[in-house]
Design a protein around this motif. Structure first.
Motif: not given
Ligand SMILES: Cc1cc2nc3c(=O)[nH]c(=O)nc-3n(C[C@H](O)[C@H](O)[C@H](O)COP(=O)(O)O)c2cc1C
Length: 172
Positions: A85-111
Motif C-alpha cells: 500500500l502506497c502512502k496515498n492508498g494506491d498499491h503495487y505488486w512485487v516479487l520479493a526476495h527476502v534474506t537474513p543479513s549476517f555479521d562476520s560472526q555469522g549472527e543474523v543482524i537484520g533482514y
C-alpha cells in the motif's frame, strides 16, 4: 501514522528497477533505496524507524507473512508475491526476495528485501489464492487461529498443484 484507505489504483515500476529495503531483527526499517521512496510515496525520513507493516495492504493474508518470518527465522531466504500500500492508498505488486543479513560472526543482524516487477500472469494467480486465504482468516476466532487455518489452506492448495512453496513461487 494513519493508515491510508486503499484507492484500488495500481502503480507500476520499471522492469529494470529494484525496490530495496532493510530492517532490524524486529522488522523496523533501517534502509530504503530511492525506488522504494518513489513507488511507495514515503520519504526516507518517513520510512526509517517504522515497522515494515507501514506499507502492509489489507488484501495481504497473514499467512504469507507468517511463512516469511518462519523462513527468515530459520536463517533461510524467502521468495513471495506481495501487494503493498502506497502512502496515498494506491498499491503495487512485487516479487520479493527476502534474506537474513549476517555479521562476520555469522549472527543474523537484520533482514534485506529486494523486489522486482512480477509477471502479470503470476499476480492474477496469486491474487486469487490470497483472496481465499484472507476469507479463511476473516472467519477465524483469533489471529493465531486465522494464521493456522489459512496456512493449512495454503498448503492444501499447493499440495493439490503438486508443488512445494518455493517451486510454486518461482515457477508460476
Ligand atoms: C526485510 C523485510 C521486508 C518486508 N517487506 C514488507 C513489505 O514490503 N510489505 C509488507 O506488508 N510487509 C513487509 N514485511 C513484513 C512486515 O514486517 C510485517 O510482518 C507484515 O507487514 C505484517 O504486519 P502485521 O503482522 O503487523 O500485520 C517485511 C519484513 C522484512 C523483515
Amino acid at each position: 501514522m494513519a493508515r491510508p484507505e486503499p484507492t484500488g489504483i495500481e502503480r507500476t515500476f520499471n522492469e529494470s528497477d529494484l525496490i530495496v529495503s532493510k530492517t532490524d531483527l524486529n522488522g523496523r526499517i533501517t534502509y530504503v533505496n530511492r525506488t522504494f521512496c518513489e513507488v511507495s510515496g514515503y520519504s526516507e525520513a518517513e520510512a526509517l524507524g517504522q515497522p515494515h507493516s507501514l506499507i502492509r495492504h489489507p488484501a495481504m493474508p497473514r499467512a504469507a507473512f507468517a511463512l516469511m518470518w518462519d523462513t527468515l527465522r530459520a536463517g533461510k531466504e524467502f521468495f513471495g508475491y506481495v501487494v503493498n500500500l502506497c502512502k496515498n492508498g494506491d498499491h503495487y505488486w512485487v516479487l520479493a526476495h527476502v534474506t537474513p543479513s549476517f555479521d562476520s560472526q555469522g549472527e543474523v543482524i537484520g533482514y534485506h528485501s529486494t523486489r522486482r516487477v512480477p509477471d502479470r500472469h503470476a499476480v492474477v494467480l496469486i491474487e486469487a489464492i490470497y483472496a481465499d486465504l484472507l476469507a479463511k482468516e476473516q472467519g477465524a476466532e483469533s489471529k493465531a487461529a486465522a494464521v493456522d487455518a489459512s496456512l493449512e489452506l495454503f498448503h492444501a492448495t499447493l499440495a493439490q498443484k503438486g508443488v512445494a512453496y518455493d517451486e510454486f513461487v518461482l515457477t508460476i
